[in-house]
Design a protein around this motif. Structure first.
Motif, PDB file in Angstrom:
ATOM      1  N   SER A   1       4.266 -13.693  -9.581  1.00  0.00           N
ATOM      2  CA  SER A   1       3.369 -13.636 -10.742  1.00  0.00           C
ATOM      3  C   SER A   1       2.930 -12.221 -11.077  1.00  0.00           C
ATOM      4  CB  SER A   1       2.134 -14.520 -10.501  1.00  0.00           C
ATOM      5  OG  SER A   1       1.381 -14.041  -9.399  1.00  0.00           O
ATOM      6  N   ASP A   2       2.834 -11.356 -10.060  1.00  0.00           N
ATOM      7  CA  ASP A   2       2.368  -9.992 -10.302  1.00  0.00           C
ATOM      8  C   ASP A   2       3.502  -8.966 -10.293  1.00  0.00           C
ATOM      9  OD1 ASP A   2      -0.830  -9.934 -10.258  1.00  0.00           O
ATOM     10  OD2 ASP A   2      -0.159 -11.437  -8.835  1.00  0.00           O
ATOM     11  N   HIS A   3       4.744  -9.447 -10.214  1.00  0.00           N
ATOM     12  CA  HIS A   3       5.928  -8.568 -10.268  1.00  0.00           C
ATOM     13  C   HIS A   3       5.858  -7.462  -9.211  1.00  0.00           C
ATOM     14  CE1 HIS A   3       6.858 -10.675 -13.962  1.00  0.00           C
ATOM     15  NE2 HIS A   3       5.669 -10.361 -14.446  1.00  0.00           N
ATOM     16  N   LEU A   4       5.676  -7.901  -7.972  1.00  0.00           N
ATOM     17  CA  LEU A   4       5.542  -6.969  -6.853  1.00  0.00           C
ATOM     18  C   LEU A   4       6.829  -6.818  -6.055  1.00  0.00           C
ATOM     19  CD1 LEU A   4       2.105  -8.319  -5.543  1.00  0.00           C
ATOM     20  CD2 LEU A   4       2.524  -6.663  -7.369  1.00  0.00           C
ATOM     21  N   GLY A   5       7.847  -7.587  -6.421  1.00  0.00           N
ATOM     22  CA  GLY A   5       9.111  -7.576  -5.711  1.00  0.00           C
ATOM     23  C   GLY A   5       9.926  -8.784  -6.117  1.00  0.00           C
ATOM     24  N   LEU A   6      10.802  -9.235  -5.224  1.00  0.00           N
ATOM     25  CA  LEU A   6      11.641 -10.398  -5.503  1.00  0.00           C
ATOM     26  C   LEU A   6      11.532 -11.402  -4.367  1.00  0.00           C
ATOM     27  CD1 LEU A   6      14.875  -8.699  -6.928  1.00  0.00           C
ATOM     28  CD2 LEU A   6      13.019  -9.787  -8.219  1.00  0.00           C
ATOM     29  N   PHE A   7      11.701 -12.677  -4.723  1.00  0.00           N
ATOM     30  CA  PHE A   7      11.527 -13.770  -3.766  1.00  0.00           C
ATOM     31  C   PHE A   7      12.810 -14.576  -3.637  1.00  0.00           C
ATOM     32  CE2 PHE A   7      10.545 -18.100  -2.563  1.00  0.00           C
ATOM     33  CZ  PHE A   7       9.602 -17.956  -1.562  1.00  0.00           C
ATOM     34  N   SER A   8      13.113 -15.011  -2.406  1.00  0.00           N
ATOM     35  CA  SER A   8      14.197 -15.959  -2.164  1.00  0.00           C
ATOM     36  C   SER A   8      13.748 -16.912  -1.064  1.00  0.00           C
ATOM     37  CB  SER A   8      15.489 -15.247  -1.754  1.00  0.00           C
ATOM     38  OG  SER A   8      15.305 -14.459  -0.592  1.00  0.00           O
TER      39      SER A   8
ATOM     40  N   ALA B   1       0.822  -1.212   0.000  1.00  0.00           N
ATOM     41  CA  ALA B   1       0.000   0.000   0.000  1.00  0.00           C
ATOM     42  C   ALA B   1       0.852   1.256   0.000  1.00  0.00           C
ATOM     43  CB  ALA B   1      -0.937   0.002   1.202  1.00  0.00           C
ATOM     44  N   ALA B   2       2.051   1.161   0.586  1.00  0.00           N
ATOM     45  CA  ALA B   2       2.969   2.309   0.598  1.00  0.00           C
ATOM     46  C   ALA B   2       3.726   2.445  -0.720  1.00  0.00           C
ATOM     47  CB  ALA B   2       3.957   2.170   1.749  1.00  0.00           C
ATOM     48  N   GLY B   3       3.437   1.552  -1.673  1.00  0.00           N
ATOM     49  CA  GLY B   3       4.083   1.627  -2.978  1.00  0.00           C
ATOM     50  C   GLY B   3       5.541   1.204  -2.942  1.00  0.00           C
ATOM     51  N   THR B   4       5.853   0.247  -2.063  1.00  0.00           N
ATOM     52  CA  THR B   4       7.228  -0.232  -1.899  1.00  0.00           C
ATOM     53  C   THR B   4       7.326  -1.680  -2.348  1.00  0.00           C
ATOM     54  OG1 THR B   4       7.509   1.237   0.004  1.00  0.00           O
ATOM     55  CG2 THR B   4       9.084  -0.575  -0.222  1.00  0.00           C
ATOM     56  N   PRO B   5       8.353  -2.060  -3.106  1.00  0.00           N
ATOM     57  CA  PRO B   5       8.503  -3.462  -3.513  1.00  0.00           C
ATOM     58  C   PRO B   5       8.798  -4.366  -2.323  1.00  0.00           C
ATOM     59  CG  PRO B   5      10.424  -2.192  -4.182  1.00  0.00           C
ATOM     60  CD  PRO B   5       9.415  -1.211  -3.676  1.00  0.00           C
ATOM     61  N   VAL B   6       8.309  -5.600  -2.402  1.00  0.00           N
ATOM     62  CA  VAL B   6       8.470  -6.572  -1.321  1.00  0.00           C
ATOM     63  C   VAL B   6       9.656  -7.479  -1.613  1.00  0.00           C
ATOM     64  CG1 VAL B   6       7.389  -8.471  -0.058  1.00  0.00           C
ATOM     65  CG2 VAL B   6       5.985  -6.565  -0.901  1.00  0.00           C
ATOM     66  N   LEU B   7      10.534  -7.604  -0.617  1.00  0.00           N
ATOM     67  CA  LEU B   7      11.592  -8.608  -0.666  1.00  0.00           C
ATOM     68  C   LEU B   7      11.164  -9.728   0.274  1.00  0.00           C
ATOM     69  CD1 LEU B   7      14.946  -6.612  -0.537  1.00  0.00           C
ATOM     70  CD2 LEU B   7      14.208  -8.146  -2.341  1.00  0.00           C
TER      71      LEU B   7
ATOM     72  N   MET C   1       8.002  -2.026  -9.574  1.00  0.00           N
ATOM     73  CA  MET C   1       7.447  -3.070  -8.698  1.00  0.00           C
ATOM     74  C   MET C   1       6.616  -2.452  -7.588  1.00  0.00           C
ATOM     75  SD  MET C   1      10.659  -5.697  -8.317  1.00  0.00           S
ATOM     76  CE  MET C   1      11.113  -6.840  -9.627  1.00  0.00           C
ATOM     77  N   GLY C   2       7.077  -1.331  -7.042  1.00  0.00           N
ATOM     78  CA  GLY C   2       6.325  -0.639  -6.005  1.00  0.00           C
ATOM     79  C   GLY C   2       4.984  -0.135  -6.523  1.00  0.00           C
ATOM     80  N   GLU C   3       4.982   0.381  -7.737  1.00  0.00           N
ATOM     81  CA  GLU C   3       3.732   0.838  -8.359  1.00  0.00           C
ATOM     82  C   GLU C   3       2.785  -0.331  -8.593  1.00  0.00           C
ATOM     83  OE1 GLU C   3       5.183   2.790 -11.818  1.00  0.00           O
ATOM     84  OE2 GLU C   3       5.971   4.539 -10.724  1.00  0.00           O
ATOM     85  N   ASN C   4       3.332  -1.462  -9.034  1.00  0.00           N
ATOM     86  CA  ASN C   4       2.515  -2.674  -9.216  1.00  0.00           C
ATOM     87  C   ASN C   4       1.900  -3.120  -7.887  1.00  0.00           C
ATOM     88  OD1 ASN C   4       3.299  -2.768 -11.902  1.00  0.00           O
ATOM     89  ND2 ASN C   4       4.862  -4.330 -11.581  1.00  0.00           N
ATOM     90  N   ALA C   5       2.699  -3.033  -6.825  1.00  0.00           N
ATOM     91  CA  ALA C   5       2.248  -3.457  -5.504  1.00  0.00           C
ATOM     92  C   ALA C   5       1.071  -2.612  -5.032  1.00  0.00           C
ATOM     93  CB  ALA C   5       3.393  -3.369  -4.507  1.00  0.00           C
ATOM     94  N   ARG C   6       1.172  -1.307  -5.221  1.00  0.00           N
ATOM     95  CA  ARG C   6       0.079  -0.420  -4.820  1.00  0.00           C
ATOM     96  C   ARG C   6      -1.197  -0.759  -5.594  1.00  0.00           C
ATOM     97  NH1 ARG C   6      -2.104   3.028  -0.926  1.00  0.00           N
ATOM     98  NH2 ARG C   6      -3.744   4.189  -1.970  1.00  0.00           N
ATOM     99  N   ARG C   7      -1.086  -0.970  -6.890  1.00  0.00           N
ATOM    100  CA  ARG C   7      -2.258  -1.324  -7.694  1.00  0.00           C
ATOM    101  C   ARG C   7      -2.846  -2.652  -7.246  1.00  0.00           C
ATOM    102  NH1 ARG C   7       0.734   1.208 -11.987  1.00  0.00           N
ATOM    103  NH2 ARG C   7       1.777  -0.756 -12.476  1.00  0.00           N
TER     104      ARG C   7
END
Length: 407
Positions: free
Chosen positions: A346-353, A325-331, A378-384
């Motif tokens: 799948s939604d390109h919201l950040g990166l996964f490990s 919601a803060a428009g920040t990508p998720v690690l 990615m942050g913009e995708n996350a907010r959407r």
């Protein structure tokens, strides 16, 4: 007017992870026309003695159709045993209050783990329906936290409590498909389970440009640095060690700075670990109240959601939605194959490990540091994503609909 009887171990003005979910939910039940009687202990977590003194004689508060009843209870300590004793005392008081309060349906969440069994006892006495919201699978979570092992007396006792709760709940609301599959494997009928993700109030939590973020001045942080932020509980299950170790591996890149806002049972251990490793690019600060969530995650260029390996299937951290919601990508440093990985990737919201992969987390941080434009996208995708899939209105409406279905 329909009446809802609810119990919560923590409530405002306490400072605890994801407390906003309870606040939002009971407020929205009340707005929908329900008479809500919510029983909570006197505030303890994240508040000082001054606040406790204010609430000592404040036994009841009314917010429209929502009545908040506060019961006197001993102050919460950091030790597991002391906290367990407090929970047992709380549940005994809740049982008495529940039996003597007129209602049409009972609703409880799964903190502490005995909460569901407590509500099931009230259900049996009053012969009214019970809706159980499972936020954390017990006793699986205790194994993941290192508090016990499978086959132990504590684990077997937990299974008895779990089975009793599931059997007596008319509906069980879980927050992810991973959790749904977990309890189906334990024999819970599919038609008893509903999946409703946790949510975020996108009107309250939103992106804040760095120039307007006062936390940089408050904590002496440079707007020119690339900040990696973790905010939340500092316990065993959160695997904070991997963040500290990733920071150590990246200390040669001077502009990458790690910030941890949090508290918890292992706070001092983590701080000691950082000192012993000589980590110079990591700072610890107190956990911030929910009102400051937008500032916390907007301070970040990337934010971390982490767990111990083997723990991801029994929990879906709601901080994920706050970060988005803060428009920040998720690690995400999480278990592979979980809903977390599917959503992030799948939604390109950040990166996964993977949860145990220190190099993977460090590499992902370095990648987004070197590809800042991609991180912004990615942050913009996350907010959407949260606006479309995890809004407060749509999720609480589903809760209300499920509770309506049992009466």
């Amino acid at each position: 007017m329909k009446r809802l009887l609810a119990f919560s171990a923590y409530y405002e003005p306490e400072v605890a992870a994801s407390l906003y979910l309870s606040t939002n939910l009971y407020e929205d039940f009340a707005k929908d026309g329900w008479k809500v009687d919510l029983f909570v202990p006197m505030p303890t977590r994240g508040v000082d003695d001054k606040i406790r003194k204010i609430y000592k004689n404040r036994k009841k508060e009314s917010k429209g159709n929502l009545s908040i009843h506060r019961i006197s209870l001993i102050k919460e300590g950091k030790g597991t045993l002391g906290r367990a004793v407090r929970y047992i005392l709380m549940n005994l008081l809740f049982i008495w209050k529940g039996i003597t309060t007129k209602t049409d349906v009972i609703f409880v969440q799964s903190t502490p783990p005995t909460q569901g069994a407590m509500a099931a006892i009230i259900k049996k006495v009053k012969k009214i329906p019970l809706v159980y919201n499972l936020q954390d699978v017990f006793p699986d979570s205790m194994v993941g936290m290192g508090m016990t092992r499978e086959g132990s007396i504590i684990f077997k006792a937990g299974q008895i409590i779990e089975k009793f709760t599931y059997k007596n709940a008319d509906k069980i609301i879980v927050i992810s498909n991973d959790m749904k599959n977990n309890i189906i494997e334990k024999g819970v009928p599919v038609n008893k389970i509903s999946v409703v993700s946790n949510w975020i109030d996108t009107k309250s939590v939103k992106p804040i440009v760095k120039e307007n973020n006062y936390l940089f001045e408050k904590y002496g942080l440079s707007r020119g640095d690339f900040h990696v932020v973790y905010a939340g509980n500092l316990g065993y299950a959160q695997n904070i060690e991997i963040i500290i170790q990733a920071a150590k591996r990246l200390e040669n890149i001077k502009n990458i700075q790690f910030v941890i806002f949090g508290n918890g049972a292992q706070e001092e251990e983590y701080k000691k670990m950082a000192v012993e490793l000589g980590v110079v690019n990591l700072k610890f600060f107190p956990i911030q109240p929910y009102s400051e969530v937008s500032y916390v995650y907007s301070l970040a260029d990337v934010s971390i959601v982490s767990c111990k390996k083997g723990f991801g299937g029994s929990a879906m951290p709601s901080k994920t939605w706050s970060i988005m919601a803060a428009g920040t990508p998720v690690l995400a440093s999480f278990d592979a194959g979980t809903d977390m990985q599917k959503i992030i990737s799948s939604d390109h919201l950040g990166l996964f490990s993977d949860a145990s992969n220190i190099e993977g987390l460090a590499d992902n941080i370095k990648y987004l540091y070197l590809h800042k434009k991609q991180a912004e996208e990615m942050g913009e995708n996350a907010r959407r994503y949260v606006e479309a899939n995890a809004s407060r209105h749509s999720c609480t409406a589903r809760y209300i609909g499920i509770v309506n279905s049992v009466i």
